[in-house]
Scaffold this motif. Structure first.
Motif, PDB file in Angstrom:
ATOM      1  N   VAL A 165       6.681   4.484  -6.396  1.00 39.18           N
ATOM      2  CA  VAL A 165       6.959   4.599  -4.966  1.00 39.18           C
ATOM      3  C   VAL A 165       5.977   3.744  -4.178  1.00 39.18           C
ATOM      4  CG1 VAL A 165       7.018   6.160  -2.987  1.00 39.18           C
ATOM      5  CG2 VAL A 165       7.905   6.922  -5.211  1.00 39.18           C
ATOM      6  N   ALA A 166       4.696   3.926  -4.442  1.00 40.63           N
ATOM      7  CA  ALA A 166       3.673   3.182  -3.701  1.00 40.63           C
ATOM      8  C   ALA A 166       2.345   3.309  -4.432  1.00 40.63           C
ATOM      9  CB  ALA A 166       3.526   3.720  -2.279  1.00 40.63           C
ATOM     10  N   GLN A 167       1.469   2.372  -4.186  1.00 41.98           N
ATOM     11  CA  GLN A 167       0.117   2.458  -4.704  1.00 41.98           C
ATOM     12  C   GLN A 167      -0.860   1.911  -3.681  1.00 41.98           C
ATOM     13  OE1 GLN A 167      -0.712  -1.482  -7.443  1.00 41.98           O
ATOM     14  NE2 GLN A 167       0.134   0.295  -8.453  1.00 41.98           N
ATOM     15  N   LYS A 188      10.062   0.999   1.749  1.00 44.56           N
ATOM     16  CA  LYS A 188       9.341   0.190   2.732  1.00 44.56           C
ATOM     17  C   LYS A 188       9.811   0.503   4.145  1.00 44.56           C
ATOM     18  CE  LYS A 188       8.125  -3.860  -0.043  1.00 44.56           C
ATOM     19  NZ  LYS A 188       8.407  -5.285  -0.325  1.00 44.56           N
ATOM     20  N   GLY A 189       8.848   0.675   5.028  1.00 40.47           N
ATOM     21  CA  GLY A 189       9.164   0.961   6.417  1.00 40.47           C
ATOM     22  C   GLY A 189       9.401   2.441   6.701  1.00 40.47           C
ATOM     23  N   ARG A 190       9.510   3.245   5.649  1.00 41.21           N
ATOM     24  CA  ARG A 190       9.748   4.689   5.834  1.00 41.21           C
ATOM     25  C   ARG A 190       8.592   5.528   5.313  1.00 41.21           C
ATOM     26  NH1 ARG A 190      13.744   7.168   3.205  1.00 41.21           N
ATOM     27  NH2 ARG A 190      13.717   5.737   1.407  1.00 41.21           N
ATOM     28  N   PHE A 191       7.958   5.087   4.227  1.00 40.89           N
ATOM     29  CA  PHE A 191       6.874   5.838   3.606  1.00 40.89           C
ATOM     30  C   PHE A 191       5.547   5.111   3.850  1.00 40.89           C
ATOM     31  CE2 PHE A 191       9.404   8.004  -0.070  1.00 40.89           C
ATOM     32  CZ  PHE A 191      10.326   8.474   0.853  1.00 40.89           C
ATOM     33  N   THR A 192       4.480   5.902   3.962  1.00 41.73           N
ATOM     34  CA  THR A 192       3.141   5.342   4.107  1.00 41.73           C
ATOM     35  C   THR A 192       2.197   6.058   3.158  1.00 41.73           C
ATOM     36  OG1 THR A 192       3.531   4.858   6.453  1.00 41.73           O
ATOM     37  CG2 THR A 192       1.245   4.852   5.682  1.00 41.73           C
ATOM     38  N   ILE A 193       1.510   5.281   2.328  1.00 47.93           N
ATOM     39  CA  ILE A 193       0.512   5.827   1.424  1.00 47.93           C
ATOM     40  C   ILE A 193      -0.859   5.643   2.060  1.00 47.93           C
ATOM     41  CG2 ILE A 193       0.263   3.658   0.142  1.00 47.93           C
ATOM     42  CD1 ILE A 193      -0.168   5.326  -2.403  1.00 47.93           C
ATOM     43  N   SER A 194      -1.707   6.653   1.911  1.00 49.09           N
ATOM     44  CA  SER A 194      -3.065   6.566   2.440  1.00 49.09           C
ATOM     45  C   SER A 194      -3.987   7.397   1.570  1.00 49.09           C
ATOM     46  CB  SER A 194      -3.126   7.022   3.891  1.00 49.09           C
ATOM     47  OG  SER A 194      -2.705   8.365   4.019  1.00 49.09           O
ATOM     48  N   GLN A 195      -5.277   7.184   1.768  1.00 53.32           N
ATOM     49  CA  GLN A 195      -6.248   7.873   0.916  1.00 53.32           C
ATOM     50  C   GLN A 195      -7.498   8.189   1.710  1.00 53.32           C
ATOM     51  OE1 GLN A 195      -6.821   6.538  -3.244  1.00 53.32           O
ATOM     52  NE2 GLN A 195      -8.946   6.217  -2.676  1.00 53.32           N
ATOM     53  N   ASN A 196      -8.035   9.372   1.488  1.00 57.26           N
ATOM     54  CA  ASN A 196      -9.332   9.745   2.036  1.00 57.26           C
ATOM     55  C   ASN A 196     -10.374   9.336   1.006  1.00 57.26           C
ATOM     56  OD1 ASN A 196     -11.721  11.063   2.704  1.00 57.26           O
ATOM     57  ND2 ASN A 196     -10.655  12.774   3.658  1.00 57.26           N
ATOM     58  N   ASN A 197     -11.122   8.289   1.301  1.00 65.17           N
ATOM     59  CA  ASN A 197     -12.067   7.779   0.318  1.00 65.17           C
ATOM     60  C   ASN A 197     -13.255   8.706   0.102  1.00 65.17           C
ATOM     61  OD1 ASN A 197     -10.641   5.413  -0.295  1.00 65.17           O
ATOM     62  ND2 ASN A 197     -11.503   4.357   1.469  1.00 65.17           N
ATOM     63  N   LEU A 253      -5.125  11.832  -1.855  1.00 63.86           N
ATOM     64  CA  LEU A 253      -4.074  10.830  -1.651  1.00 63.86           C
ATOM     65  C   LEU A 253      -2.943  11.462  -0.851  1.00 63.86           C
ATOM     66  CD1 LEU A 253      -3.240   7.911  -2.595  1.00 63.86           C
ATOM     67  CD2 LEU A 253      -1.955   9.070  -4.414  1.00 63.86           C
ATOM     68  N   TYR A 254      -2.360  10.685   0.053  1.00 64.53           N
ATOM     69  CA  TYR A 254      -1.281  11.176   0.891  1.00 64.53           C
ATOM     70  C   TYR A 254      -0.069  10.268   0.794  1.00 64.53           C
ATOM     71  CZ  TYR A 254      -5.094  13.816   3.036  1.00 64.53           C
ATOM     72  OH  TYR A 254      -6.161  14.639   3.253  1.00 64.53           O
ATOM     73  N   LEU A 255       1.090  10.862   1.049  1.00 63.59           N
ATOM     74  CA  LEU A 255       2.305  10.072   1.180  1.00 63.59           C
ATOM     75  C   LEU A 255       3.079  10.649   2.361  1.00 63.59           C
ATOM     76  CD1 LEU A 255       3.984   7.744  -0.080  1.00 63.59           C
ATOM     77  CD2 LEU A 255       5.312   9.524  -1.254  1.00 63.59           C
TER      78      LEU A 255
END
Length: 125
Positions: free
Chosen positions: A48-50, A64-73, A78-80
């Protein structure tokens, strides 16, 4: 060893949104890459994403354009964020971690060593 635990799945109507989380624990020092995968019922697991430690991201064309991956370092959570959900997004969603100290090199599931148990997302049309 790295332990991963997903949460946030559920039932949502088409067009709705969900936020998935993945809590990483254990030997997380040396986390340079994490990813989200999904496995629709009766189908193979797909990327899905990395995201890497520099914040660089890659997405499957289908999200693409609908999902966003992010991370709290700070704690490697990890978030989606999933928006404009479609029925074809229905799947078990997994977070994954490659061998420690490995940067993102591939979207193939075999590249990732550690996996969570998954969280189910069901999108009703």
């Amino acid at each position: 060893q790295v332990q991963l635990a997903e949460s946030g799945g559920g039932l949502v109507q088409a067009g709705g949104s969900l936020r998935l989380s993945c809590a990483a624990s254990g030997d997380t020092y040396g986390t340079f890459c994490m990813g989200w995968f999904r496995q629709p019922p009766g189908k193979e697991r797909e990327a899905v994403a990395q995201i890497d430690a520099d914040g660089n991201t890659i997405y499957a064309d289908s999200v693409k354009g609908r999902f966003t991956i992010s991370q709290n370092n700070a704690d490697y959570t990890l978030y989606l964020d999933m928006n404009s959900l479609k029925s074809e997004d229905t799947a078990m969603y997994y977070c994954a971690h490659p061998p420690r100290r490995t940067w993102c090199e591939s979207l193939e599931p075999a590249f990732f060593q550690y996996w969570g148990r998954g969280t189910m997302v069901t999108v009703s049309s």
